[in-house]
Structure formats: C-alpha cells, structure tokens
Design a protein around this motif. Structure first.
Motif, PDB file in Angstrom:
ATOM      1  N   LEU A 155       0.817  -1.215   0.000  1.00 12.61           N
ATOM      2  CA  LEU A 155       0.000   0.000   0.000  1.00 12.61           C
ATOM      3  C   LEU A 155       0.848   1.261   0.000  1.00 12.61           C
ATOM      4  O   LEU A 155       0.303   2.365  -0.060  1.00 12.61           O
ATOM      5  CB  LEU A 155      -0.927   0.019   1.223  1.00 12.61           C
ATOM      6  N   ARG A 156       2.157   1.110   0.084  1.00 10.36           N
ATOM      7  CA  ARG A 156       3.009   2.292   0.179  1.00 10.36           C
ATOM      8  C   ARG A 156       3.264   2.864  -1.210  1.00 10.36           C
ATOM      9  O   ARG A 156       3.556   2.138  -2.151  1.00 10.36           O
ATOM     10  CB  ARG A 156       4.331   1.956   0.846  1.00 10.36           C
ATOM     11  N   GLN A 157       3.174   4.185  -1.292  1.00 20.50           N
ATOM     12  CA  GLN A 157       3.437   4.847  -2.558  1.00 20.50           C
ATOM     13  C   GLN A 157       3.843   6.293  -2.313  1.00 20.50           C
ATOM     14  O   GLN A 157       3.443   6.908  -1.323  1.00 20.50           O
ATOM     15  CB  GLN A 157       2.204   4.802  -3.464  1.00 20.50           C
ATOM     16  N   THR A 158       4.682   6.788  -3.204  1.00 18.65           N
ATOM     17  CA  THR A 158       5.083   8.189  -3.172  1.00 18.65           C
ATOM     18  C   THR A 158       4.384   8.888  -4.329  1.00 18.65           C
ATOM     19  O   THR A 158       4.495   8.452  -5.477  1.00 18.65           O
ATOM     20  CB  THR A 158       6.604   8.339  -3.309  1.00 18.65           C
ATOM     21  N   THR A 159       3.667   9.959  -4.011  1.00 20.37           N
ATOM     22  CA  THR A 159       2.904  10.664  -5.037  1.00 20.37           C
ATOM     23  C   THR A 159       3.150  12.157  -4.924  1.00 20.37           C
ATOM     24  O   THR A 159       3.540  12.669  -3.867  1.00 20.37           O
ATOM     25  CB  THR A 159       1.398  10.394  -4.883  1.00 20.37           C
ATOM     26  N   THR A 160       2.973  12.839  -6.023  1.00 19.50           N
ATOM     27  CA  THR A 160       2.981  14.301  -5.991  1.00 19.50           C
ATOM     28  C   THR A 160       1.541  14.772  -6.075  1.00 19.50           C
ATOM     29  O   THR A 160       0.703  14.160  -6.744  1.00 19.50           O
ATOM     30  CB  THR A 160       3.785  14.877  -7.161  1.00 19.50           C
ATOM     31  N   GLU A 161       1.278  15.855  -5.376  1.00 15.24           N
ATOM     32  CA  GLU A 161      -0.088  16.342  -5.278  1.00 15.24           C
ATOM     33  C   GLU A 161      -0.070  17.857  -5.351  1.00 15.24           C
ATOM     34  O   GLU A 161       0.632  18.520  -4.589  1.00 15.24           O
ATOM     35  CB  GLU A 161      -0.688  15.877  -3.947  1.00 15.24           C
ATOM     36  N   THR A 162      -0.782  18.393  -6.304  1.00 14.22           N
ATOM     37  CA  THR A 162      -0.977  19.832  -6.394  1.00 14.22           C
ATOM     38  C   THR A 162      -2.470  20.082  -6.365  1.00 14.22           C
ATOM     39  O   THR A 162      -3.204  19.566  -7.222  1.00 14.22           O
ATOM     40  CB  THR A 162      -0.369  20.401  -7.684  1.00 14.22           C
ATOM     41  N   GLY A 163      -2.917  20.826  -5.390  1.00 13.32           N
ATOM     42  CA  GLY A 163      -4.358  21.026  -5.265  1.00 13.32           C
ATOM     43  C   GLY A 163      -4.692  22.186  -4.359  1.00 13.32           C
ATOM     44  O   GLY A 163      -3.809  22.839  -3.768  1.00 13.32           O
TER      45      GLY A 163
ATOM     46  N   ASP B 126      -5.728  27.260  -0.064  1.00 16.04           N
ATOM     47  CA  ASP B 126      -4.708  27.819  -0.943  1.00 16.04           C
ATOM     48  C   ASP B 126      -4.142  26.713  -1.819  1.00 16.04           C
ATOM     49  O   ASP B 126      -4.419  25.523  -1.602  1.00 16.04           O
ATOM     50  CB  ASP B 126      -3.588  28.480  -0.141  1.00 16.04           C
ATOM     51  N   VAL B 127      -3.337  27.101  -2.789  1.00 16.76           N
ATOM     52  CA  VAL B 127      -2.694  26.126  -3.657  1.00 16.76           C
ATOM     53  C   VAL B 127      -1.506  25.512  -2.911  1.00 16.76           C
ATOM     54  O   VAL B 127      -0.635  26.244  -2.418  1.00 16.76           O
ATOM     55  CB  VAL B 127      -2.211  26.777  -4.966  1.00 16.76           C
ATOM     56  N   ILE B 128      -1.517  24.205  -2.814  1.00 15.57           N
ATOM     57  CA  ILE B 128      -0.429  23.476  -2.169  1.00 15.57           C
ATOM     58  C   ILE B 128       0.124  22.463  -3.173  1.00 15.57           C
ATOM     59  O   ILE B 128      -0.629  21.687  -3.751  1.00 15.57           O
ATOM     60  CB  ILE B 128      -0.893  22.743  -0.895  1.00 15.57           C
ATOM     61  N   ALA B 129       1.425  22.492  -3.340  1.00 16.43           N
ATOM     62  CA  ALA B 129       2.105  21.494  -4.176  1.00 16.43           C
ATOM     63  C   ALA B 129       3.076  20.755  -3.271  1.00 16.43           C
ATOM     64  O   ALA B 129       3.953  21.355  -2.655  1.00 16.43           O
ATOM     65  CB  ALA B 129       2.834  22.166  -5.334  1.00 16.43           C
ATOM     66  N   ARG B 130       2.905  19.415  -3.173  1.00 15.84           N
ATOM     67  CA  ARG B 130       3.714  18.650  -2.234  1.00 15.84           C
ATOM     68  C   ARG B 130       3.959  17.239  -2.747  1.00 15.84           C
ATOM     69  O   ARG B 130       3.232  16.731  -3.597  1.00 15.84           O
ATOM     70  CB  ARG B 130       3.019  18.602  -0.877  1.00 15.84           C
TER      71      ARG B 130
ATOM     72  N   VAL C 183      -1.159  23.759 -11.224  1.00 21.35           N
ATOM     73  CA  VAL C 183      -1.446  24.932 -10.390  1.00 21.35           C
ATOM     74  C   VAL C 183      -2.734  25.598 -10.861  1.00 21.35           C
ATOM     75  O   VAL C 183      -3.601  25.964 -10.055  1.00 21.35           O
ATOM     76  CB  VAL C 183      -0.270  25.925 -10.439  1.00 21.35           C
ATOM     77  N   GLN C 184      -2.870  25.768 -12.174  1.00 21.74           N
ATOM     78  CA  GLN C 184      -4.087  26.386 -12.692  1.00 21.74           C
ATOM     79  C   GLN C 184      -5.311  25.541 -12.377  1.00 21.74           C
ATOM     80  O   GLN C 184      -6.377  26.073 -12.043  1.00 21.74           O
ATOM     81  CB  GLN C 184      -3.942  26.596 -14.198  1.00 21.74           C
ATOM     82  N   ALA C 185      -5.166  24.223 -12.458  1.00 24.15           N
ATOM     83  CA  ALA C 185      -6.281  23.342 -12.096  1.00 24.15           C
ATOM     84  C   ALA C 185      -6.648  23.509 -10.630  1.00 24.15           C
ATOM     85  O   ALA C 185      -7.833  23.509 -10.266  1.00 24.15           O
ATOM     86  CB  ALA C 185      -5.918  21.890 -12.394  1.00 24.15           C
ATOM     87  N   ALA C 186      -5.640  23.667  -9.769  1.00 25.81           N
ATOM     88  CA  ALA C 186      -5.906  23.867  -8.344  1.00 25.81           C
ATOM     89  C   ALA C 186      -6.610  25.194  -8.109  1.00 25.81           C
ATOM     90  O   ALA C 186      -7.530  25.285  -7.274  1.00 25.81           O
ATOM     91  CB  ALA C 186      -4.594  23.814  -7.569  1.00 25.81           C
ATOM     92  N   LEU C 187      -6.193  26.248  -8.830  1.00 26.53           N
ATOM     93  CA  LEU C 187      -6.849  27.544  -8.688  1.00 26.53           C
ATOM     94  C   LEU C 187      -8.306  27.467  -9.133  1.00 26.53           C
ATOM     95  O   LEU C 187      -9.200  28.026  -8.484  1.00 26.53           O
ATOM     96  CB  LEU C 187      -6.098  28.604  -9.489  1.00 26.53           C
TER      97      LEU C 187
END
Length: 821
Positions: free
Chosen positions: A583-591, A596-600, A623-627
């Motif tokens: 179940l372990r996974q490394t993902t990037t998330e921008t939302g 506010d917009v967080i990219a992590r 980023v635009q999708a998050a906005l």
C-alpha cells in the motif's frame, strides 16, 4: 452394510434405507430429508458402506467426531477401525476404514488434490440446509466430478428441512426420499423476558437477556428431570451465563468451537450427574447430546458478515430462523419426551425468517473465490452452485486474491495461490503465515496465525498470545504444529530478533494490510487505518496511546461514523511499512488544500500520510487546475470586484437578460463553468494572486467580437437627461435598470428612455431636491399627468427655491435653483 439390519437402532431412518440405496444405484444422486434424531447421520453411512468406501461430510468438527464415535460404537469398535474421521489437525483412520467422516472443508481440500476421489464410492453431504460455503462448494465440485470424471460416484445430500427442491434440481432432478419422524413430543414454552431488551448489535448481546436465560435455565431444572441444553450465540455469552448459574444443583458444561476436540467430545458423552450444557450452534444438528430433556434457546446465532466497502469482516449476532429454532427444539426429544423454553414470544417467532440466510449471501468470499480459482472456475461460472455469489462480493474477493498474488490478471490460480490454498487457511492468514515466517520465524508466525484463525482474539493480542503459550490448550498447540508443517512445505522459513509484540503486529498487518492504523493524535484512542477507515479503541483498551496498531478485528455498527477496534497488536512505523508495503506509494499532489494552492510530495501508506515535502516549482497546468478548484469551492469572492468590475458585470447581466445570446450569462454558475474562457490564470500561483487579476478586463474577454463594440449602446454606463447631466444607470436588477434623477432635471421628458435597442424601459427613481425618492415609474407620461400635481403640491412649499411648473413637459429642465429676485 457393515452391520446387520436387525442390529441397527430402531430409528425412523431404517424404513427408508433400502429406498436410499436403490435411488443412488439408479440415479447416482439423491436427496434425503429427515428431521433431527431420525438416524440419518449414523445409520445411512453404515447401510451404504456395503457397496464400497463412504465419505460423510459434516459442517462442524465436533459433529464429525461425534458421528464417527457413534457409528464405531454401533459396530462395537474403536474409532479408526472400520469407521474413522478426519478433521483439520486430527485424523483417525486405518487401512480397514470403510466409513470416514470429514468436515466439508476437508472434503473440499481433498477434492482439490484428487478430483476423482479415488477409492470412494459414496459421498454423503450432511446438513445441507445450513448452507455453509464449504457445503455449497463440495456439492458443486461433486456434481462436476460426476459429470466429467466419475459418473459412478454416488452423491447423497441430506437435509433436516423440507426445503429440498433446489438440492434436487442442482443434482440433476435427483429423487427425494423423506423419512417421517417418530420422535418424542416436545412441549414448547414461550418465555419472553419480563422487560424490554436491546436487540443484538454486532457482537453485543444485552446483559438483561443473558440474565433472563439464566433464570429460564433454573426454571427448566425445576420443571422436570434430565439435562438442560442451552443455546447461546458465542463463547463470551456462555461464560456470562455460566457465571449466573453458580450454585445450581447441576454440572455446568460449556460446548463451543474454541474448545479442544477432547473437551468437546467429553460434553457429548453420558454423565452420571445432571448437567447444564451451554452450547453454541455446534449442537444444533448432526449430533445428540445424551441425557437432554429440556432445551433453553436464547434465540440468537452468530453469523459472518462482510462490510466490503471498508474491508471489515466480522461475526455478528442475529435472530435465529424458524428452521433453526425447530432444529434446536428437536434436541430435547431425541431420547424421551422433552421441553423447549424459547426466550421470545410466539408473535416474535412468527416474524422470524423461515430459513437461515445462505453464507454466500453476506460472508467474506475470498477463500471461496480461491477454491473456485483452484478448481478452474475463477468466478464460479459453469458450476452448479445453489446460489449465485453476489457480484460485488466476488469482485472484492477476486481483487484481494490478485493483490495477494494468488491469481493472475485473468483470475487463474498461480503457484503462490496453490501454496496459500495448501495452508488450509483463509488466504489472508495463509499469506501472513508464509510471508511472516521469513521475518519472525516459523514457530511464532504459526502461533499468531493459530490465534487469529481460532477465534481466540482479545483486545490485546499480545496478552492472548502469552496466555495461549502458558495454558494447556491442546487444540491451539495442535494447530500450531499443523501450520508449522505447512510453512516447512512451502517456504524456507527464517526469523529475526523482533520482540513478540512487533512480531504479532507484523503477522496481523501482513494478513490485513489495510487495517494497519496510526493514531490521529498522540495518546489518543482514535486511529486511521491504511484502508481509509476511521476506528476507535474501546474505553477499556490498554492499547490507548499506542502510535501504531495492527488491527485484527474491527466492526462498525449501522449508522456509526467510525469502526470499533475489537482486537489489535502494537506496531512501530518500520514494521507497519513492512506489513503494508503493497500500500506504500510516493505521489505528488498539487491542489487547493486548506484554502490555498499546495504542491507537495507525499509518502503514503494507503490513506496514512507518512511525510510530505513542498514542491518549489510545481507544474503550471496543475497549479491552474488547483486555482480553478479553489474558485469552484470558495466562489468568485476570491477575485477582486472593484466598482468598475461590478458595474461591468451588471451591465453584461442586463444585456444577456434583455437580448440573450450572443450576450454571455455572467451569473456565478455561468462564470465558474467557463473560467478558462475569461479568467487569465497563467501568471497566478496562489490564492493571493487571484486578488490581483483585473477582473473587469477579464470579463470583457467573454464578449464575442460581434457585440463587443455595442455594449455602450445596449447598456450604457450613463444616460444624458434633459438638464444636460449624464446620470449613472444602476443595473443591480438586470430586469429593471434604474435611473435616479431629480424631478427638475427630467422636465421636458415626455417618456422614460429605453435601453437594449428600445426593448427595456428605464425605471425612473424621481428625486426631491434633497435626493430623496418621490416617485418610481417606468411610465413618465402617466406620472406627469397624475402623480406630479400631488408631488408639486407637497414639495413646492418645502423647496421654494426650486422650480415647480404646472406643466413639467414644457418647462425648462435645470440642475439649479430659481434665481433670487
């Protein structure tokens, strides 16, 4: 026949033995319907053994041993001679054995190894009405074996109820033989509790009901002689009622599935002293508890249920069916006239379901699906199953098998799947056993899995494990030996220096990786499982404050927001990550997160976030999708609405309301659904940047070129009035734009001006010299004729320096007062 017919006990089944034999000889399969106590379990196998080896399959181990012991006794032999048995972890057969009693689970395993059942002439599936998963599988497999490999193999399905039509149908319209009961009468006593009791919830049974059961047992002891058999849903309730019966003039004997075989067998032997046998459903059928003259029935049963959406499988307590209640009552009339005390009313009895629900309808089907895959029918298609498995439950089961590596993408069994099946466990536990042995050692892996599989769970598994090691629990030790042997067959073993608590947690986590859980806050009782389910420890748990847990057992009451952890062991983060590695996974998330917009970048264990780091240069499109998401969630108030932007939006709204397309709608829903068409987000990176956008310029991007130059004609910002002033129009209400002008500046206007190519009249707010409204009208001619005279009469005395002509339509408009003379 292994015994002379005249030497058989005089039981009702004797009258149909010849008919059963003839039906099997002619059709190859038959259904035998016979009530409890008629002798179908013990006399029929002995009668059929004259034609060859007979295998009898019982749903429970205690029933299998009891049936073998009874038949051996009729032959004057010890078990293991001409009559023997095989149950998990215990086998007593010899070369001379002609009748072998097995559990249905053992029969399924045997069929998987030897589909032809070499050397077997007749297979009897007893107690088919109980509808266990293994019973359904055994029947389906046997039907296919008869059709494809062994047309000479005879199959007899027996049932204690008259619901035999479906059995006959799946056996190829097999003949149905009925044995009429000539049992002793059983008087029914309806004994509902004197006060209301709460219905069962999960595993919880209202203590008031158990108090009432104990009281009813005392009454049964007083009303007549003989032993009393008491039906309760589980071992915990048996312990509770036993404590309530201290001091009665009878021996208290528990009988349940968690006991060793020797203890169970002892409960089924005649006793010189009077007894109260406190039993679960293991005593419902296929065996006789000698000496019983009275039955006290609590009316509850424990059955498996699966919450597929959360992956939580557990036993739950439910009311018995009417058929099961009849089965239980029959225990009192096997040897003499008896009595049954039902702890519910006759009206409640009439509302009970007629038959028990098939296990396939609600249980976890992972093991069932593994058996189907091993047999060669991954989803059961083509097999004569009594009921079609629910599609959702089968899909979940097949997904679990694929995740365990037991099946390939097409659902076919793999070598690993065969190894898991060889362990004779639920596939999850088999995986934990085989994979865990390499980390914690074969012995410790086997010990923990034996606890998990043997229903010996406690709130704290470590305490239960230590207790099992010190107690003289022969059944647990025998199972540990069996599982250790399975490890030796399928892996090379191994071991590590992990302490016992982490070793237990690791084994549990390997079995249930989605139930690895982390505390939501330090020292608390609330946890989040890797599968996404929130769960809480009970108030009495000594595991509170443990940062990580491996949850062995949890349930969720209907309507509850969180699950309740019933059994668990502690973990540390490293062991948790090892157990739930899949179940372990490394993902990037921008939302848009927390406003506010967080990219992590996230390191997750399922739903549990282990760590997160901010991404300095996120993907601009994300980023635009998050906005856009932020605007959808929080609304257009995130933008700066200057007066210019607000008035422009109102003018556009008026144009759309008056003329429609191609003038664009600009309400919130329309603007939010067309953000890409008008809002420039290319340079925005965060919430604060939204407030810097020139909203008025952005709105103008919505105008098609064909109308962009006409906005000032259709919806002008200002209108010239007769006095020469240019007055701003208020478009707040797009259906009725407002022009607020003083009465004196409107002199000479005969009609109110119109906008939108003359379609919409302006609503005039005519003001006094002090700027207060004196009239609201869109029909100026009518106002001059009818309303103005009254206004003139009221105001000319108050404002004498302003002109108040009698005929305003010909008077000179003015912004000034009258000149002083």
């Amino acid at each position: 026949m292994l015994i002379a017919a005249d030497a058989l006990p005089d039981l009702p089944i004797r009258a149909v033995l010849t008919e059963v034999g003839d039906a099997l000889a002619g059709a190859g399969a038959a259904v035998l319907v016979a009530p409890p106590g008629t002798g179908k379990t013990t006399l029929v196998p002995l009668a059929l053994a004259g034609t060859g080896r007979v295998v009898v399959a019982e749903p429970r181990r205690v029933a299998a041993r009891a049936a073998a012991r009874r038949m051996a006794g009729l032959l004057g032999e010890q078990v293991g001679e001409r009559v023997g048995y095989t149950v998990r972890g215990d086998r007593r057969v010899s070369a001379a054995t002609r009748v072998e009693v097995v559990t249905t689970g053992v029969l399924v395993r045997r069929l998987q190894r030897d589909q032809e059942l070499t050397g077997t002439t007749v297979v009897i599936i007893d107690e088919c009405h109980e509808r266990h998963l293994d019973t359904d599988l055994a029947l389906a497999f046997l039907i296919e074996v008869r059709a494809a490999l062994r047309p000479d193999l005879q199959v007899l399905a027996t049932s204690a109820t008259a619901e035999s039509g479906r059995l006959s149908e799946i056996l190829g319209d097999a003949p149905i033989i009925e044995a009429k009961a000539a049992l002793f009468p059983v008087d029914v006593h309806w004994c509902p509790p004197p006060q209301p009791v709460a219905p069962p919830l999960g595993l919880r049974v209202d203590p008031k009901l158990l108090d009432h059961v104990a009281t009813t047992v005392r009454r049964a002891l007083t009303d007549g002689d003989g032993d009393v058999l008491v039906f309760l849903p589980g071992a915990r309730e048996i312990e509770t009622v036993a404590s309530r019966l201290r001091g009665v003039d009878a021996e208290i004997v528990p009988l349940h599935g968690r006991q060793s075989g020797s203890i169970q067998d002892a409960a089924l032997r005649p006793s010189p002293v009077r007894r109260v046998v406190l039993a679960t459903a293991v005593a419902e059928s296929s065996l006789t508890v000698p000496g019983v003259r009275a039955v006290v029935d609590a009316g509850l049963s424990r059955v498996p249920r699966m919450d597929h959406s959360r992956g939580l499988g557990a036993l739950v307590t439910v009311p018995v069916s009417r058929a099961a209640a009849t089965q239980r009552a029959g225990r009192a009339g096997r040897e003499a006239p008896g009595r049954v005390y039902r702890c519910w009313s006759q009206a409640q009895h009439d509302r009970l379901p007629a038959q028990p629900e098939p296990e396939v309808a609600a249980a976890d089907l992972t093991g069932f699906a593994l058996d189907l895959a091993l047999w060669g029918h991954p989803d059961g298609t083509g097999l004569a199953l009594p009921d079609t498995p629910p599609a959702g439950a089968m899909q979940a089961a097949m997904g679990t098998l694929h995740a365990l590596g037991a099946t390939d993408t097409d659902g076919r069994i793999t070598a690993r799947g065969r190894a898991l099946a060889d362990a004779g466990l639920h596939p999850r536990l088999a995986r934990a056993l085989l994979d865990g042995a390499a980390t914690v050692g074969a012995r410790r892996a086997a010990e923990v899995v034996a606890l998990l599989d043997g229903d010996r769970r406690a709130d704290d598994l470590i305490t239960a494990w230590r207790r099992a090691r010190t107690d003289n629990d022969g059944a647990w030790r025998a199972e540990v030996r069996r599982l250790t042997a399975a490890i030796t067959r399928n892996t090379s073993g191994g071991g590590s220096e992990l302490p016992d608590d982490l070793a237990a947690g690791l084994i549990i986590g390997l079995a249930y990786p989605e139930r690895v859980a982390r505390a939501r806050e330090a020292g608390g009782r609330a946890y989040l499982m890797a599968g996404g389910t929130a769960a809480d420890l009970t108030g009495s748990s000594n595991l509170a404050g443990t940062p990580w847990l491996a949850v062995a057992d949890a349930d969720r009451a209907p309507g509850a927001r969180t699950a309740r952890i019933r059994s668990a062991a502690p973990l540390d983060e490293a062991s948790a990550c090892l157990a739930a590695a899949t179940l372990r996974q490394t993902t990037t998330e921008t939302g848009w997160i927390d406003g506010d917009v967080i990219a992590r970048r996230l390191d997750r264990l399922g739903a549990i976030t282990l760590s997160e780091r901010r991404i300095e240069r996120p993907d601009p499109t994300q980023v635009q999708a998050a906005l856009r998401d932020g605007l959808q969630r929080e609304g257009l108030a995130l933008l700066t609405w200057s007066r210019t932007a607000t008035e422009l939006r109102e003018r556009l709204a008026f144009a759309h309301a008056a003329l429609g397309a191609p003038w664009p709608p600009v309400d919130d829903d329309a603007l939010l659904s067309s953000l890409d068409d008008w809002l420039p987000l290319q340079q925005a990176r965060r919430r604060a940047d939204l407030a810097k956008i020139d909203t008025a310029s952005a709105l103008r991007r919505l105008l098609p070129w064909s109308v962009a130059g006409r906005l000032d004609d259709i919806a002008p910002e200002r209108l010239p009035v007769p006095s020469g002033s240019k007055v701003r129009i208020d478009y707040t209400d797009p259906a009725a734009p407002v022009l607020a002008v003083k009465v004196q500046e409107a002199f000479g206007w005969k009609n109110a001006p119109r906008l939108a190519d003359g379609r919409i009249p302006v609503l005039l707010h005519l003001l006094s010299p002090a700027g207060r409204p004196v009239a609201v009208t869109a029909d100026l001619a009518s106002f001059w004729a009818n309303g103005y005279p009254q206004v003139r009469a009221e105001l000319r005395g108050r404002y004498p320096r302003h002109p108040w002509p009698e005929d305003p339509t010909t008077a000179e408009p003015t912004r000034r007062t009258n000149r002083r003379s």
